[in-house]
Design an enzyme around this catalytic site. Structure first.
Site, PDB file in Angstrom:
ATOM      1  N   ASN A   1       0.828  -1.213   0.000  1.00 50.62           N
ATOM      2  CA  ASN A   1       0.000   0.000   0.000  1.00 50.62           C
ATOM      3  C   ASN A   1       0.859   1.259   0.000  1.00 50.62           C
ATOM      4  OD1 ASN A   1      -2.006  -1.839   0.158  1.00 50.62           O
ATOM      5  ND2 ASN A   1      -2.521  -1.465   2.300  1.00 50.62           N
ATOM      6  N   VAL A   2       0.319   2.286  -0.620  1.00 52.43           N
ATOM      7  CA  VAL A   2       1.053   3.550  -0.714  1.00 52.43           C
ATOM      8  C   VAL A   2       0.358   4.636   0.113  1.00 52.43           C
ATOM      9  CG1 VAL A   2       1.992   2.999  -2.998  1.00 52.43           C
ATOM     10  CG2 VAL A   2      -0.212   4.182  -2.854  1.00 52.43           C
TER      11      VAL A   2
ATOM     12  N   HIS B   1       5.820  -0.589  -2.763  1.00 59.44           N
ATOM     13  CA  HIS B   1       5.298   0.113  -3.939  1.00 59.44           C
ATOM     14  C   HIS B   1       5.334   1.631  -3.819  1.00 59.44           C
ATOM     15  CE1 HIS B   1       2.943  -3.758  -5.239  1.00 59.44           C
ATOM     16  NE2 HIS B   1       4.240  -3.852  -5.398  1.00 59.44           N
TER      17      HIS B   1
ATOM     18  N   CYS C   1      10.219  14.093 -10.156  1.00 63.20           N
ATOM     19  CA  CYS C   1      10.311  14.737 -11.471  1.00 63.20           C
ATOM     20  C   CYS C   1      10.826  13.743 -12.510  1.00 63.20           C
ATOM     21  CB  CYS C   1      11.236  15.950 -11.389  1.00 63.20           C
ATOM     22  SG  CYS C   1      11.422  16.754 -12.998  1.00 63.20           S
TER      23      CYS C   1
ATOM     24  N   CYS D   1      14.374  15.858 -13.931  1.00 61.81           N
ATOM     25  CA  CYS D   1      15.606  15.987 -13.123  1.00 61.81           C
ATOM     26  C   CYS D   1      15.696  14.937 -12.018  1.00 61.81           C
ATOM     27  CB  CYS D   1      15.720  17.396 -12.529  1.00 61.81           C
ATOM     28  SG  CYS D   1      14.544  17.713 -11.194  1.00 61.81           S
TER      29      CYS D   1
ATOM     30  N   CYS E   1      11.978  22.686 -12.164  1.00 64.14           N
ATOM     31  CA  CYS E   1      12.812  22.665 -13.380  1.00 64.14           C
ATOM     32  C   CYS E   1      11.951  22.661 -14.644  1.00 64.14           C
ATOM     33  CB  CYS E   1      13.750  21.452 -13.376  1.00 64.14           C
ATOM     34  SG  CYS E   1      12.953  19.905 -13.893  1.00 64.14           S
TER      35      CYS E   1
ATOM     36  N   GLY F   1      -5.219  -9.159   3.207  1.00 66.33           N
ATOM     37  CA  GLY F   1      -5.900  -8.238   2.296  1.00 66.33           C
ATOM     38  C   GLY F   1      -5.193  -8.006   0.974  1.00 66.33           C
ATOM     39  N   THR F   2      -4.595  -9.054   0.449  1.00 68.90           N
ATOM     40  CA  THR F   2      -4.021  -8.909  -0.896  1.00 68.90           C
ATOM     41  C   THR F   2      -4.543 -10.027  -1.791  1.00 68.90           C
ATOM     42  OG1 THR F   2      -2.007  -8.862  -2.249  1.00 68.90           O
ATOM     43  CG2 THR F   2      -1.866 -10.104  -0.189  1.00 68.90           C
TER      44      THR F   2
ATOM     45  N   ASN G   1      -8.228 -12.704   4.660  1.00 70.51           N
ATOM     46  CA  ASN G   1      -8.788 -12.072   3.465  1.00 70.51           C
ATOM     47  C   ASN G   1     -10.306 -12.215   3.471  1.00 70.51           C
ATOM     48  OD1 ASN G   1      -9.476 -11.490   0.564  1.00 70.51           O
ATOM     49  ND2 ASN G   1      -7.247 -11.435   0.376  1.00 70.51           N
TER      50      ASN G   1
HETATM   51  N1  APR Z   1     -10.405  -7.362   4.728  1.00 67.34           N
HETATM   52  C1  APR Z   1      -9.547  -8.262   4.190  1.00 67.34           C
HETATM   53  N2  APR Z   1      -9.401  -8.421   2.863  1.00 67.34           N
HETATM   54  C2  APR Z   1     -10.128  -7.650   2.056  1.00 67.34           C
HETATM   55  C3  APR Z   1     -11.059  -6.688   2.551  1.00 67.34           C
HETATM   56  C4  APR Z   1     -11.179  -6.569   3.969  1.00 67.34           C
HETATM   57  N3  APR Z   1     -12.015  -5.699   4.530  1.00 67.34           N
HETATM   58  N4  APR Z   1     -11.642  -6.076   1.480  1.00 67.34           N
HETATM   59  C5  APR Z   1     -11.112  -6.620   0.380  1.00 67.34           C
HETATM   60  N5  APR Z   1     -10.197  -7.564   0.721  1.00 67.34           N
HETATM   61  C6  APR Z   1      -9.312  -8.347  -0.152  1.00 67.34           C
HETATM   62  C7  APR Z   1      -9.907  -8.761  -1.476  1.00 67.34           C
HETATM   63  O1  APR Z   1     -10.592  -9.999  -1.345  1.00 67.34           O
HETATM   64  C8  APR Z   1      -8.654  -8.899  -2.337  1.00 67.34           C
HETATM   65  O2  APR Z   1      -8.124 -10.213  -2.239  1.00 67.34           O
HETATM   66  O3  APR Z   1      -8.227  -7.517  -0.478  1.00 67.34           O
HETATM   67  C9  APR Z   1      -7.663  -7.914  -1.711  1.00 67.34           C
HETATM   68  C10 APR Z   1      -7.412  -6.670  -2.525  1.00 67.34           C
HETATM   69  O4  APR Z   1      -6.748  -7.040  -3.703  1.00 67.34           O
HETATM   70  P1  APR Z   1      -6.193  -5.982  -4.765  1.00 67.34           P
HETATM   71  O5  APR Z   1      -7.222  -4.951  -5.017  1.00 67.34           O
HETATM   72  O6  APR Z   1      -5.693  -6.766  -5.910  1.00 67.34           O
HETATM   73  O7  APR Z   1      -5.009  -5.254  -3.976  1.00 67.34           O
HETATM   74  P2  APR Z   1      -3.496  -5.704  -3.827  1.00 67.34           P
HETATM   75  O8  APR Z   1      -3.375  -7.170  -3.654  1.00 67.34           O
HETATM   76  O9  APR Z   1      -2.936  -4.846  -2.757  1.00 67.34           O
HETATM   77  O10 APR Z   1      -2.873  -5.287  -5.219  1.00 67.34           O
HETATM   78  C11 APR Z   1      -1.507  -5.424  -5.397  1.00 67.34           C
HETATM   79  O11 APR Z   1      -1.561  -4.244  -7.474  1.00 67.34           O
HETATM   80  O12 APR Z   1      -2.646  -2.490  -8.514  1.00 67.34           O
HETATM   81  C12 APR Z   1      -1.450  -2.920  -7.987  1.00 67.34           C
HETATM   82  O13 APR Z   1       0.333  -1.701  -7.063  1.00 67.34           O
HETATM   83  C13 APR Z   1      -1.016  -2.032  -6.851  1.00 67.34           C
HETATM   84  O14 APR Z   1      -0.169  -2.562  -4.669  1.00 67.34           O
HETATM   85  C14 APR Z   1      -1.156  -2.903  -5.640  1.00 67.34           C
HETATM   86  C15 APR Z   1      -0.949  -4.292  -6.200  1.00 67.34           C
END
Ligand code: APR
Length: 237
Positions: free
Chosen positions: A98-99, A115, A123, A126, A146, A183-184, A209
């Site tokens: 996350n950013v 990320h 920039c 530069c 610049c 949560g990914t 998740n």
């Molecule tokens: N709690 C837990 N998990 C959750 C929740 C929640 N409240 N809400 C959603 N999710 C889960 C979804 O089921 C999904 O698996 O979070 C995940 C989000 O996935 P993405 O949107 O793909 O996010 P991420 O995995 O962080 O993406 C990776 O992709 O777009 C690029 O650079 C960007 O860092 C990002 C990278």
């Protein structure tokens, strides 16, 4: 849940990988699945050097929108639970894709940002980086002193991760006794590969998740539900 809790309680070295899902309950939309689209675009359409070259204004409009949402957001119980976990584990590393900076705002200290940072502008001419935490950037695309175009200080598809961050993340993953994946969607490499690095080195991998992911059938424990509810339960003393 009980078994995962026991593993965590016994672990002296813990690494955590988070993604957009941990910030969903703070009101920040994830990239994929529900809420993943902005206008008609997917993140893969906008978060690339090619998209920026073709239409920097459009790409900045998307980031400006995300910046304005993040500026209004607060860390949620999931972020706070991980900050508390750091206090009780001797060797701890929080690796985030996350950013948004919400982990730091929740009190996490050892944060590896794979990320980048949405509040940093760099920039393209530069190379100068600067912080700009004003959610609205005014005229888009923003320009450096610049005269060069500024881009968001984030890592786009097709770009390398910051080498030092990656080395730290890999080392912590390899050393971890417990590796938490929160949560990914676990589809974006190389970040998603850290779970395998940890598992191959002997860690128990616990996934938190809201939905199934490609990792769900393979991890040692898969806890289904919102991170803001599951993490406090998992980490309850
Ligand atoms: N709690 C837990 N998990 C959750 C929740 C929640 N409240 N809400 C959603 N999710 C889960 C979804 O089921 C999904 O698996 O979070 C995940 C989000 O996935 P993405 O949107 O793909 O996010 P991420 O995995 O962080 O993406 C990776 O992709 O777009 C690029 O650079 C960007 O860092 C990002 C990278």
């Amino acid at each position: 849940m009980d078994e995962a809790r026991r593993w965590l309680r016994a672990a002296r070295r813990v690494a955590v990988l988070t993604g957009a899902g941990i910030s969903a309950e703070s009101g920040i939309p994830t990239f994929r699945g529900q809420g993943g689209l902005w206008r008609q675009y997917r993140p893969e359409d906008l978060a690339t050097p090619e998209a920026f070259d073709a239409d920097p204004k459009l790409v900045w409009e998307w980031y400006n929108w995300r910046r304005s949402l993040i500026a209004k957001a607060q860390p949620n119980p999931g972020h706070r639970a991980l900050a508390q976990l750091e206090e009780r584990v001797p060797e701890f590393c929080l690796i985030t894709q996350n950013v948004d900076g919400l982990h730091e705002r929740a009190g996490s200290r050892m944060v590896v940002r794979l990320h980048g940072d949405i509040w940093t502008l760099r920039c393209t001419h530069c190379g100068l980086s600067c912080k700009n935490e004003d959610p609205e950037l005014g005229e888009l695309p923003p320009r450096c002193a610049c005269g060069g175009l500024q881009r968001p200080g984030v890592v786009w598809f097709g770009e390398n991760l910051p080498a030092e961050c990656w080395q730290t993340a890999e080392k912590a993953s390899r050393a971890a006794e417990v590796f938490l994946v929160v949560g990914t969607s676990a589809v974006v490499m190389p970040a998603a590969g850290l779970a395998a690095v940890a598992k191959n080195a002997g860690a128990r991998v616990i996934e938190v998740n809201a939905d199934d992911t490609p990792l769900s059938g393979w991890v040692d424990a898969s806890l289904r539900g919102p991170a803001g509810k599951i993490l406090p339960e998992l980490l309850a003393a």
